[in-house]
Write an enzyme that holds these catalytic residues in place. Structure first.
Site, PDB file in Angstrom:
ATOM      1  N   THR A 158       0.802  -1.223   0.000  1.00  0.00           N
ATOM      2  CA  THR A 158       0.000   0.000   0.000  1.00  0.00           C
ATOM      3  C   THR A 158       0.837   1.275   0.000  1.00  0.00           C
ATOM      4  O   THR A 158       0.334   2.326  -0.335  1.00  0.00           O
ATOM      5  CB  THR A 158      -0.910   0.011   1.238  1.00  0.00           C
ATOM      6  OG1 THR A 158      -0.113  -0.319   2.379  1.00  0.00           O
ATOM      7  CG2 THR A 158      -2.010  -1.003   1.104  1.00  0.00           C
ATOM      8  N   GLY A 205      -7.682   4.887   2.461  1.00  0.00           N
ATOM      9  CA  GLY A 205      -7.605   3.442   2.271  1.00  0.00           C
ATOM     10  C   GLY A 205      -6.961   2.782   3.465  1.00  0.00           C
ATOM     11  O   GLY A 205      -7.075   3.269   4.579  1.00  0.00           O
ATOM     12  N   CYS A 206      -6.264   1.699   3.219  1.00  0.00           N
ATOM     13  CA  CYS A 206      -5.751   0.922   4.344  1.00  0.00           C
ATOM     14  C   CYS A 206      -4.278   0.667   4.189  1.00  0.00           C
ATOM     15  O   CYS A 206      -3.753   0.717   3.103  1.00  0.00           O
ATOM     16  CB  CYS A 206      -6.485  -0.401   4.398  1.00  0.00           C
ATOM     17  SG  CYS A 206      -8.231  -0.132   4.602  1.00  0.00           S
ATOM     18  N   ILE A 207      -3.620   0.413   5.306  1.00  0.00           N
ATOM     19  CA  ILE A 207      -2.194   0.127   5.241  1.00  0.00           C
ATOM     20  C   ILE A 207      -1.916  -1.274   5.756  1.00  0.00           C
ATOM     21  O   ILE A 207      -2.751  -1.876   6.355  1.00  0.00           O
ATOM     22  CB  ILE A 207      -1.349   1.155   6.036  1.00  0.00           C
ATOM     23  CG1 ILE A 207      -1.894   1.332   7.450  1.00  0.00           C
ATOM     24  CG2 ILE A 207      -1.339   2.463   5.305  1.00  0.00           C
ATOM     25  CD1 ILE A 207      -1.072   2.272   8.304  1.00  0.00           C
TER      26      ILE A 207
END
Ligand code: FAD
Lengths: 416, 105
Positions: A198, B103-105
């Site tokens: 991410t 969002g996400c990590i």
């Protein structure tokens, strides 16, 4: 007598039960924990089962072994929570009252969320390794597989342990190499993310690793359905990726009891204050671990860091005082990279994973974002640490707040 | 710091190329951002998604996920990907003048 009710006795629920039992006075407090099954699984071990390096039976222990005697344990499904009345209805018809509630019901995979994934061929050419049954079935299948296109597919974010799909590919590379058939296997990662991970610096490092091992990446792939006839993944824009063997990480969702209680977001995760871990808009309810909607990673290490924060806040909240502790999103993951080596990443809400060294008093520095043998040892040691230190809630040599010492913080400016 | 020129004014952009200030946004700005994203025109359906994104952001401080978008905005997933090809959540956020979704990590 006041009561704390803990829903779920997995990683997070068990740690909290142990920590609370140690500090709350038994004559003033009743701690109760509910879980539907009697077995506690070491989930990070599932990754190794398909390759035969762990057996499933070595990853299971009785749940009650990790709960202190002063904690009342009830084995039952949870039907729903009524936050107005401060009660929880169990599937065994019992209703429990609580003064304080801790939701720790975790997350699970939901293949039925993707059209065509769960129905035909599930367990024949399409597998998962996020469940005990899935990991074992995949292991049995791999033994007899003759090669072809192996696609590891992440359906949607967030998923538990976002590096597990990469680790699976690294280990598959080793597994097929050792069996002398690597040349017959195409390894591919298909992901909705813009790259392997991410965050940019870690993604660049991991992309390099994947390339070196001959693993290709299809980024920004938003799956619409699985075409079982032609064995391909089809995206919303109709691009397709064919496979012979699909290793799927299906949509991860919170527990159905959260939906039945009307408390979940669109993925059944409980809206939670990022810093205090209180459930948004509810009275006397905390949430911890994979059940939260926090933008932190869904990982056991994160549940551990959160437990320090939750304990501190719980004790103050119970006295009617303001909450002192703030979770920073700290996560710490060993990444198995194959052939007896591993990587380590350490990060939080604000600071992405950086290269450098990670100090561990007594054990020595672990290199960050760099392959090394000691990181692999760290990963394999984690099982022992999990059962013996983490679940009992003993202090680990890792604090709740992310350390910056040893990290190459100067790299951050460059990416902005 | 990168900027976006709109009708003689230069608007500040953040590191991801999104508008740095929520209040700099207007329909004209949206049209210019849309062109940059390769969208020739914004239809009423585009606008419905954009307005919905802004309203969620104003209330909650983060843009909604695709799942939530399709559940609450009345536009189904297939259409959403036609309106904003590739990443609807990211692209619609940019055109709506919002920061990149966390969002996400
Ligand atoms: C393949 C894989 C690899 C992983 N690798 C790593 C790793 O390397 N490092 C790492 O830190 N983390 C890793 N994780 C993630 C880690 O296992 C989880 O993040 C962690 O277990 C989360 O803890 P939890 O308590 O929130 O949820 P869980 O441990 O899943 O516990 C939830 C509990 O709630 C119970 N429950 C849920 N709903 C109900 C109900 N309705 N009624 C009764 N009981 C209920 C369940 O039975 C379960 O016991 C991995 C996970 C997977 C799947």
């Amino acid at each position: 007598m006041r009561s704390v009710l803990i829903l779920g006795g997995g990683t997070a629920g068990t740690i909290m039960a142990n920590k609370l039992a140690r500090v709350l006075k038994h004559k003033d407090w009743q701690i109760t924990l509910v879980d539907k099954t009697g077995d506690h699984y070491y989930q990070p071990g599932f990754l190794f089962v398909p390759f035969g390096s762990y057996r499933m039976r070595d990853l299971i222990k009785p749940r009650t072994r990790f709960l202190p005697e002063s904690v009342r344990y009830l084995q039952s499904g949870i039907d729903h929570i009524d936050p107005e009345k401060k009660t929880v209805a169990l599937s065994n018809q019992e209703t429990l009252l609580y003064d304080y509630l801790i939701i720790a019901t975790g997350a699970d995979i939901h293949p039925e969320q993707i059209e065509g994934l769960a129905d035909a061929e599930w367990g024949r050419s399409k597998f998962d390794f996020y469940t005990p049954q899935g990991a074992e079935r995949l292991g049995a299948f791999l033994k007899g597989w003759q090669g072809g296109r192996l696609v590891v597919h992440v359906a949607e974010m967030p998923i538990k342990c976002p590096v597990a799909p990469l680790e699976f590919l690294f280990l598959a590379d080793e597994y097929f190499t050792r069996r002398g058939m690597r040349h017959k296997v195409d390894l591919q990662l298909v992901t909705p993310l813009p790259g392997a991970f991410t965050k940019p610096i870690a993604t660049a490092a991991l992309d390099k690793f994947l390339a070196r091992k001959g693993i290709s990446v299809v980024p920004e792939f938003n799956v619409a359905r699985v075409d079982n006839q032609e064995k391909k993944l089809v995206a919303w824009d109709e691009t397709a990726v064919p496979y012979d063997l699909l290793v799927s990480i299906p949509t991860n969702m919170g527990d159905a009891s959260i939906t039945r209680s009307g408390l979940g977001d669109e993925l059944n995760f409980v809206p939670t204050n990022k810093e205090t871990l209180l459930a948004e808009g509810l009275r006397d309810v905390f949430v911890i671990g994979d059940a939260t909607n926090l933008p932190s990673s869904k990982a056991g290490s994160v549940a551990h860091f959160q437990s320090d924060i939750l304990l501190e806040n719980f004790l103050q909240h119970a006295e009617g005082r303001p909450l002192p502790a703030h979770f920073d999103g700290h996560a710490n993951c060993f990444i198995e990279s194959g052939f007896g080596k591993g990587l380590l990443i350490d990060f939080n809400y604000k600071t992405e994973p950086l290269p450098g060294k990670f100090p561990l008093p007594g054990i020595g520095p672990f290199p960050l974002l760099q392959e090394s043998r000691i990181n692999h040892m760290g990963k394999r040691m984690f099982r022992w640490v999990y059962w013996n230190l983490l679940l009992p809630g003993w202090p680990l040599p890792l604090g709740a707040a992310m350390p910056t010492a040893g990290k190459r913080m100067e790299l951050l400016q460059r990416t902005v | 710091m990168a900027t976006l020129e709109v009708l003689g004014k230069s608007l500040e952009l953040d590191a991801d190329g999104h508008l740095a200030h929520l209040n700099d946004w207007s329909e004209d700005v949206a049209r210019i951002l849309a062109t940059q994203e390769g969208l020739a025109e914004l239809t009423p359906q585009h606008w419905a998604v954009i307005r919905y994104m802004r309203s969620v952001f104003e209330k909650e401080g983060d843009a909604p996920s695709i799942r939530r978008l399709t559940k609450e905005s009345g536009v189904d997933t297939k259409t959403l990907y036609q309106l904003f090809p590739k990443g609807p959540a990211k692209r619609a956020a940019k055109i709506a003048g919002l920061p990149k979704p966390k969002g996400c990590i």
